[in-house]
Every structure is written in structure tokens, then in C-alpha cells.
Design a protein around this motif. Structure first.
Motif, PDB file in Angstrom:
ATOM      1  N   ALA A 172      23.450  52.119  54.940  1.00 29.83           N
ATOM      2  CA  ALA A 172      24.412  51.241  55.609  1.00 29.83           C
ATOM      3  C   ALA A 172      25.714  51.145  54.822  1.00 29.83           C
ATOM      4  O   ALA A 172      25.714  51.132  53.588  1.00 29.83           O
ATOM      5  N   SER A 173      26.814  51.080  55.550  1.00 22.82           N
ATOM      6  CA  SER A 173      28.111  50.853  54.910  1.00 22.82           C
ATOM      7  C   SER A 173      28.158  49.412  54.406  1.00 22.82           C
ATOM      8  O   SER A 173      27.683  48.493  55.067  1.00 22.82           O
ATOM      9  N   VAL A 174      28.740  49.236  53.215  1.00 27.12           N
ATOM     10  CA  VAL A 174      28.799  47.910  52.591  1.00 27.12           C
ATOM     11  C   VAL A 174      30.251  47.576  52.283  1.00 27.12           C
ATOM     12  O   VAL A 174      30.976  48.393  51.702  1.00 27.12           O
ATOM     13  N   LEU A 175      30.676  46.384  52.692  1.00 24.21           N
ATOM     14  CA  LEU A 175      32.003  45.875  52.352  1.00 24.21           C
ATOM     15  C   LEU A 175      31.826  44.831  51.254  1.00 24.21           C
ATOM     16  O   LEU A 175      31.164  43.821  51.452  1.00 24.21           O
ATOM     17  N   ILE A 176      32.409  45.107  50.091  1.00 25.40           N
ATOM     18  CA  ILE A 176      32.302  44.201  48.953  1.00 25.40           C
ATOM     19  C   ILE A 176      33.575  43.367  48.884  1.00 25.40           C
ATOM     20  O   ILE A 176      34.670  43.904  48.756  1.00 25.40           O
ATOM     21  N   ARG A 177      33.411  42.063  48.992  1.00 20.85           N
ATOM     22  CA  ARG A 177      34.553  41.152  48.947  1.00 20.85           C
ATOM     23  C   ARG A 177      34.577  40.427  47.610  1.00 20.85           C
ATOM     24  O   ARG A 177      33.547  40.230  46.975  1.00 20.85           O
ATOM     25  N   GLY A 178      35.757  39.979  47.235  1.00 24.67           N
ATOM     26  CA  GLY A 178      35.880  39.219  46.002  1.00 24.67           C
ATOM     27  C   GLY A 178      37.289  39.290  45.474  1.00 24.67           C
ATOM     28  O   GLY A 178      38.055  40.202  45.797  1.00 24.67           O
ATOM     29  N   GLU A 179      37.640  38.309  44.655  1.00 26.87           N
ATOM     30  CA  GLU A 179      38.965  38.284  44.061  1.00 26.87           C
ATOM     31  C   GLU A 179      39.139  39.471  43.117  1.00 26.87           C
ATOM     32  O   GLU A 179      38.161  40.072  42.664  1.00 26.87           O
ATOM     33  N   SER A 180      40.383  39.781  42.788  1.00 26.99           N
ATOM     34  CA  SER A 180      40.658  40.860  41.841  1.00 26.99           C
ATOM     35  C   SER A 180      40.007  40.530  40.504  1.00 26.99           C
ATOM     36  O   SER A 180      40.080  39.398  40.020  1.00 26.99           O
ATOM     37  N   GLY A 181      39.364  41.527  39.923  1.00 28.38           N
ATOM     38  CA  GLY A 181      38.763  41.350  38.611  1.00 28.38           C
ATOM     39  C   GLY A 181      37.352  40.824  38.614  1.00 28.38           C
ATOM     40  O   GLY A 181      36.787  40.570  37.550  1.00 28.38           O
ATOM     41  N   THR A 182      36.720  40.662  39.784  1.00 29.93           N
ATOM     42  CA  THR A 182      35.357  40.126  39.818  1.00 29.93           C
ATOM     43  C   THR A 182      34.293  41.202  39.604  1.00 29.93           C
ATOM     44  O   THR A 182      33.127  40.882  39.399  1.00 29.93           O
ATOM     45  N   GLY A 183      34.685  42.479  39.651  1.00 28.78           N
ATOM     46  CA  GLY A 183      33.727  43.553  39.389  1.00 28.78           C
ATOM     47  C   GLY A 183      33.235  44.264  40.628  1.00 28.78           C
ATOM     48  O   GLY A 183      32.071  44.668  40.697  1.00 28.78           O
ATOM     49  N   LYS A 184      34.123  44.477  41.603  1.00 25.43           N
ATOM     50  CA  LYS A 184      33.701  45.097  42.862  1.00 25.43           C
ATOM     51  C   LYS A 184      33.269  46.559  42.663  1.00 25.43           C
ATOM     52  O   LYS A 184      32.271  47.000  43.233  1.00 25.43           O
ATOM     53  N   GLU A 185      34.023  47.302  41.852  1.00 24.74           N
ATOM     54  CA  GLU A 185      33.623  48.697  41.615  1.00 24.74           C
ATOM     55  C   GLU A 185      32.334  48.777  40.810  1.00 24.74           C
ATOM     56  O   GLU A 185      31.509  49.663  41.020  1.00 24.74           O
ATOM     57  N   VAL A 186      32.149  47.846  39.879  1.00 26.80           N
ATOM     58  CA  VAL A 186      30.906  47.810  39.103  1.00 26.80           C
ATOM     59  C   VAL A 186      29.710  47.624  40.032  1.00 26.80           C
ATOM     60  O   VAL A 186      28.683  48.289  39.896  1.00 26.80           O
ATOM     61  N   LEU A 187      29.845  46.725  41.003  1.00 24.62           N
ATOM     62  CA  LEU A 187      28.763  46.500  41.963  1.00 24.62           C
ATOM     63  C   LEU A 187      28.552  47.731  42.832  1.00 24.62           C
ATOM     64  O   LEU A 187      27.413  48.109  43.126  1.00 24.62           O
ATOM     65  N   ALA A 188      29.643  48.376  43.244  1.00 21.37           N
ATOM     66  CA  ALA A 188      29.519  49.586  44.062  1.00 21.37           C
ATOM     67  C   ALA A 188      28.764  50.679  43.306  1.00 21.37           C
ATOM     68  O   ALA A 188      27.910  51.376  43.876  1.00 21.37           O
TER      69      ALA A 188
END
Length: 468
Positions: A172-188
Motif C-alpha cells: 500500500a502507498s503510505v503518506l507520512i505527515r509531520g512537521e519539518s524535522g520530525t523524521g519522515k524519511e527515517v520512518l520511510a
């Protein structure tokens, strides 16, 4: 009531939360489940149950419908809104069966009518635990390597990682939301490592950092002579990620013209490089991230609705660092450990007053800013312990005091107190000092929310920090 049958290996030692205002039934159920190998926590009201869930999330909630104050159905609604993967079983008297049936339609795992058969209860618990996701602290099929570099104690982060692990096993495609600097790429990256595509490439691109005329070529590639300066063919990121995962960071900044082409690629599962006459098939899972309000962007005509629904099959939202303050000491210590290897200064940790300054500061830049502050402090350190002066300098000003209770909104009062007690490991004196309240008043607040300091002492530690 005899629950002598042991739980199987998959559910043994599972953490079950019992909520009932009948002390005798609560004690009996607790003893029986413990005898079966379960780890049991208890609460006598929905409010106390919510606190226990915030302190240490269980793998199953077993609750009576009739409770003082907030009833079991309202409790379920609140659990459902924040922890959709946590199974809830309701205990009901005959008169509340219609309510229980209605709750089933809203997602309650099951309900049992009092007096219930112990074998049926145990079977229902086993079934719920078999179907519920593995909690963030347990071993998964490939160990905990998949979330390497993510350190946390915060219960919202634990729930988020649990959901991420579950969705990782699908395509499934996942959209990761969050403020800048919260670690979105790390979670991806963590989702990619936990997926069946883990051995294939993970490719990331920031859609807002590349000019529009270059972004199309970067994503889809181009053939030789496609435009002035295209002296050779270029393989796009979709093709580079074939078989693996493509992470589109800041997807909300993608120009509308490219949104159209991206939508076609996702529909056809094929890419046509710039200047090419035919498309080439690709097998790519797309993860995307944004700090923008995509709903507002759609209303303004800046983001395509069809693309939004294609990307937003599952949404994961990273909390800002201000909402997971109990993680700050863990994150800071983790960063010091990593940076000590880089700078080789023999830094062993952070002085208590410096750590307190970090824990009470404002973090508009979130985890990325915390990493920057710790790195600057490490770079300038001349002693084994990072001192308060270095931290204050890195924060570019005096350390900010923690929010007082009067500044916290009433509806977040309980969570605010929970965070303070987590931060201080249940020390009322320290928590009251940070909250700028005397101990007598602070105890009244704890009593109001049915909080006991003992609940926060010697909690099982989570290892596992969203990086910068």
C-alpha cells in the motif's frame, strides 16, 4: 471460573489491561489471567485506563461497558481514535447488549455477556492477540533491525511504529505527515526495511528542492537528445528504484504538470522517459511525505485530488518533538553516542542541568534541531560531560522553562501530566517543579486524573529515536 489452559507461544506473556469498577471481579479475572501466563494491568475507571494505556500500551483491553464517569463505549471511541490497532473486548450485562452490538459495528473486537464462560473468554482473548499486530517492543520476523535508528519511549511513537510495521508488509502507498524535522524519511526507510522489498533499492528525492524542468528528468529519465544538453540517456529514479521503494519527500511542492504525469505512472505502472516514444514497465512502491496541508492545497487547486487518494492509502503522522518530550533524554543520549565516534573527544554524556534545559526547551525544528544542538555542543565540548553553557549557546539563548500547567489547554491536561511524570520517572517533586506548581496542588491534579507516581517508576524501557 477456570482459565487453566495456557496461552500459546504467540500470545504468552501478552500484556492485557482489565477495566472494571467491580473490585472482586477485577481481582478474580486478574488472578486467572496471570495464572494463564498473561501480564495484567488493572483500572477501575475509563479515565484510569486511558492513563495506563498512555504509560504502557497493552496488547489487549478487556473492559466493562458500565463504568463510573466515561463508560466503556466512550472509552472504546477514544482508544479507536488514537490506537486503531489495539483490540478491545467489552463485557456487558444483558441490558447493554444492544450497545455492545452497536459497538461491534464501529470496530470493537468482541463482547461477552456476564456471567461469561471462562473458556469462551480465553478463546476470545487468544483470537484477539493472534490477529493484533506485534507491539513495538516485541521481536518481529526480521528482529528490530527494520526500525534501527528510531529511539523512543513515547506511547504515540510506539503505536506509530506498530502501524508502520503492519503496513510495511503490504504494498500500500503510505503518506507520512509531520512537521519539518520530525523524521519522515527515517520512518520511510524503516517501512522499506520491514517490507518484502527490503533487499531492493530505496531511492529518495525532495520534490521541493529541484527545479521543475529538472524534476521531470530526475523522476522519469530522458533519452539522448530529448532536450538541449541531453548528450546521453539518463535513467530516472522510478527505474532506479525498480523492485524497491521510491520516497517522494515534500510531495505537496510538486508542480501540477508533473502531478499529472506521476498519476499516469502510478496508474499504468510504467514510465515514459522524456523524449521517448514508449513507456517501460516499473515495479515500485511509492511512499510520500509532506508537512503541507494537502486538503487545503486541493481546495486551492494546487494539488490533484486523484493523486492525493492514490498516495494516501494509509496515513502515518509523526508527532512533533514538543509532544514527545519524554523522548528528548533518550534522543540526546543516542546522538551523543553517535557523535562521540565522529569527534573522538571521549564525551560520556550530558550534565543533568543541561539535559533539563534540553527537555524544557522549545523545538520548532523538532528532532533535526535537537540533533544540531547536540552536535554543536559535542563539537565545542572540552570535558567528558556536555555542560549547561554549551547547550544554552547551541539553543541560541537561555534555556526555556517548561510549560506551566496554566499554559496547557485543559483537554491536554492529562497528557501533559503523563509526560511530566514520564520525564521525571515518577518523581512528584521534580514534576511539580517543572510544572511550576507546589506539591500539594500537584498531588490534587494527579488525584483528579487518577494518576499514581508509582505507575511511572521502573517502566520497561523502549529502545528503538526518530533521527533527524
Amino acid at each position: 471460573m477456570n482459565l487453566a489452559r495456557k496461552p500459546d507461544s504467540k500470545s504468552g506473556s501478552a500484556h492485557v489491561l482489565l477495566i472494571d469498577d467491580d473490585q472482586d471481579l477485577l481481582r478474580l479475572l486478574s488472578m486467572r489471567l496471570q495464572a494463564c501466563g498473561f501480564r495484567v494491568s488493572t483500572a477501575t475507571s475509563a479515565e484510569e485506563g486511558l492513563v495506563r494505556i498512555a504509560v504502557e500500551p497493552p496488547q489487549l483491553v478487556l473492559s466493562d461497558i458500565r463504568l463510573p464517569g466515561k463508560d466503556g463505549l466512550a472509552l472504546f471511541d477514544e482508544i479507536r481514535s488514537t490506537r486503531p490497532t489495539l483490540p478491545v473486548i467489552l463485557l456487558t450485562a444483558h441490558g447493554t447488549i444492544p450497545d455492545a452490538v452497536q459497538a461491534m459495528s464501529r470496530g470493537v473486537f468482541g463482547y461477552l455477556t456476564k456471567p461469561f464462560d471462562s473458556k469462551i473468554l480465553l478463546a476470545k482473548i487468544q483470537q484477539a492477540l493472534q490477529l493484533s499486530p506485534v507491539s513495538a517492543g516485541q521481536e518481529t520476523g526480521n528482529g528490530e533491525v527494520w526500525r534501527q535508528g528510531i529511539v523512543f519511549r513515547n506511547s504515540r511513537m510506539a503505536e506509530l511504529l506498530e502501524e508502520a510495521r503492519v503496513v510495511a508488509t503490504s504494498d500500500a502507498s503510505v503518506l507520512i505527515r509531520g512537521e519539518s524535522g520530525t523524521g519522515k524519511e527515517v520512518l520511510a526507510r524503516a517501512i522499506h526495511r520491514a517490507s518484502l522489498r527490503a533487499k531492493a533499492p530505496f531511492v529518495a528525492i525532495n520534490c521541493g528542492a529541484i527545479p521543475e524542468q529538472l524534476l521531470e528528468s530526475e523522476l522519469f529519465g530522458h533519452v539522448r537528445g530529448a532536450f538541449t544538453g541531453a548528450a546521453s540517456a539518463h535513467v530516472g529514479l522510478f527505474q532506479a528504484a525498480d523492485g524497491g521503494t521510491l520516497f517522494l519527500d515534500e510531495i505537496g511542492d510538486m508542480p501540477l504538470a508533473l502531478q499529472v504525469k506521476l498519476m499516469r505512472v502510478l496508474q499504468d505502472r510504467a514510465v515514459r522517459p522524456v523524449g521517448a516514444t514508449r513507456a517501460e514497465p516499473v515495479d515500485v512502491r511509492v511512499l510520500s511525505a509532506t508537512h503541507r496541508d494537502l486538503e487545503a492545497a486541493m481546495a486551492d487547486g494546487q494539488f490533484r485530488e486523484d493523486l492525493y487518494y492514490r498516495l494516501d492509502v494509509v496515513t502515518l503522522t509523526l508527532p512533533p518533538l514538543d509532544e514527545r518530550r519524554e523522548d528528548i533524554p533518550l534522543l540526546a543520549a543516542y546522538f551523543v553516542q553517535q557523535l562521540e565516534k565522529k569527534y573522538g573527544k571521549g564525551i560520556t554524556g550530558i550534565a543533568p542541568e543541561a539535559l533539563e534545559a534540553l527537555a524544557s526547551a522549545a523545538w520548532p525544528g523538532n528532532v533535526r534541531q535537537l540533533f544540531n544542538v547536540v552536535e554543536q555542543s559535542c563539537a565545542l565540548a572540552t570535558t567528558p560531560l556536555i555542560n549547561l553553557t554549551l547547550v544554552q549557546r547551541a539553543l541560541r539563548g537561555p534555556a526555556m522553562e517548561a510549560l506551566s500547567y496554566a499554559e496547557a489547554k485543559l483537554r491536554f491536561e492529562r497528557n501533559y501530566l503523563v509526560q511530566l511524570l514520564k520525564l521525571t520517572d515518577g518523581s512528584v517533586a521534580d514534576a511539580a517543579r517543572i510544572a511550576d506548581r507546589n506539591r500539594t496542588e500537584f498531588y490534587r491534579l494527579l488525584q483528579k486524573h487518577e494518576l499514581s507516581p508509582d505507575m511511572f517508576r521502573s517502566l520497561p524501557g523502549n529502545t528503538g529515536v526518530a533521527e533527524q
